[in-house]
Scaffold this motif. Structure first.
Motif, mmCIF file in Angstrom:
data_model
loop_
_atom_site.group_PDB
_atom_site.id
_atom_site.type_symbol
_atom_site.label_atom_id
_atom_site.label_comp_id
_atom_site.label_asym_id
_atom_site.label_seq_id
_atom_site.Cartn_x
_atom_site.Cartn_y
_atom_site.Cartn_z
ATOM 1 N N SER A 71 -18.880 19.139 -3.908
ATOM 2 C CA SER A 71 -18.157 20.026 -3.013
ATOM 3 C C SER A 71 -17.827 21.356 -3.666
ATOM 4 C CB SER A 71 -16.861 19.353 -2.540
ATOM 5 O OG SER A 71 -17.145 18.218 -1.743
ATOM 6 N N ASP A 92 -18.333 18.961 0.849
ATOM 7 C CA ASP A 92 -17.514 19.868 1.649
ATOM 8 C C ASP A 92 -17.506 21.276 1.060
ATOM 9 O OD1 ASP A 92 -16.842 17.553 3.026
ATOM 10 O OD2 ASP A 92 -14.899 17.331 2.025
ATOM 11 N N THR A 94 -14.651 24.252 1.178
ATOM 12 C CA THR A 94 -13.308 24.623 1.605
ATOM 13 C C THR A 94 -12.931 25.930 0.944
ATOM 14 O OG1 THR A 94 -12.705 22.282 1.733
ATOM 15 C CG2 THR A 94 -10.899 23.888 1.747
ATOM 16 N N GLY A 108 -20.995 18.163 4.403
ATOM 17 C CA GLY A 108 -19.712 17.556 4.704
ATOM 18 C C GLY A 108 -18.919 18.399 5.680
ATOM 19 N N VAL A 109 -17.653 18.651 5.332
ATOM 20 C CA VAL A 109 -16.755 19.415 6.199
ATOM 21 C C VAL A 109 -16.738 20.877 5.756
ATOM 22 C CG1 VAL A 109 -14.373 19.681 6.976
ATOM 23 C CG2 VAL A 109 -15.331 17.387 6.637
ATOM 24 N N SER A 111 -14.643 24.295 6.011
ATOM 25 C CA SER A 111 -13.320 24.795 6.354
ATOM 26 C C SER A 111 -13.166 26.201 5.790
ATOM 27 C CB SER A 111 -12.237 23.872 5.788
ATOM 28 O OG SER A 111 -10.946 24.360 6.076
ATOM 29 N N GLY A 125 -22.627 17.545 8.854
ATOM 30 C CA GLY A 125 -21.472 16.674 9.009
ATOM 31 C C GLY A 125 -21.154 16.466 10.477
#
Length: 222
Positions: A71, A92, A94, A108-109, A111, A125
């Motif tokens: 990530s 992710d 972020t 993944g995520v 943000s 994701g």
């Protein structure tokens, strides 16, 4: 590098062999400069970060893309930039700052707290944020497009995945300013009306139900 931590305050460059920097395991790279930093990979396919943390308060520019097996976390307020290649993040991403890239893939995520300006975003994701997308590719089964999504360019559903099931938020209109493509045997079930200004190509399944699908250009079903 299979564990531990590498901190870099200046430019990061992998310039020699294939897999010259192939971090794995629990290894963490931290870009912690206080002036703009750059990242370049001679072989961005085989060389990669494992986990990447950016605390630089100014910016980090990926000169030719890059790969992160884990990530990416940005906590310093510095912008992520790049005008060539794809930043490919398996986990992710972020960030508390802006993102300005040509191409971004997130497994993944995603943000993003700052401005978002990415030419092509590919999401693998199931949690899809409501961002100002230009071209958007969604390729994960179970993904739900956010309510009120407006794609300024093309929307592609199902790229690189066998028969994914993708939906849009219930009761919310989906607007695509460019082309809509449903490919790879994808099954797309819109939760509301769909307005496509350009062409639409369905090489999968579009389950529209009682919704209205308005296509401004040519419709191709195969």
């Amino acid at each position: 590098f299979t564990a531990g931590r590498l901190e870099v305050a200046g430019p990061f460059s992998q310039s020699s062999f294939t897999s010259g920097f192939a971090a794995t395991g629990t290894h963490l790279t931290v870009l912690n400069g206080t002036v703009p930093q750059t990242v370049s990979f001679n072989d961005p396919g085989s060389s990669a970060f494992q986990a990447l943390q950016i605390t630089n308060p100014t910016s980090v520019t990926f000169l030719n893309g890059g790969r992160v097996h884990g990530s990416v976390t940005v906590t310093g307020g510095g912008e992520i930039r790049g005008s060539t290649g794809t930043l490919n993040v398996t986990g992710d991403l972020t960030t508390d700052a802006a993102v300005d890239l040509t191409s971004l893939t997130v497994g993944g995520v995603l943000s993003v707290a700052g401005a978002y300006d990415v030419t092509t975003t590919t999401l693998a994701g199931t949690t899809l944020p409501a961002l100002p997308y230009h071209h958007l590719v969604v390729r994960t089964t179970g993904a739900v497009l956010p309510a009120g999504l407006h794609v300024a360019g093309d929307l592609t559903l199902g790229f690189g995945v066998t028969a994914p099931a993708i939906a849009s938020a219930a009761g919310a209109k989906l607007t695509v300013a460019g082309k809509l493509s449903v490919i790879g045997a994808a099954v797309f079930t819109p939760g509301g009306d769909v307005d496509v200004a350009g062409d639409a190509a369905v090489n999968g399944t579009l389950v529209a139900g009682a919704r209205t699908v308005d296509v401004g250009g040519a419709l191709t079903v195969s």
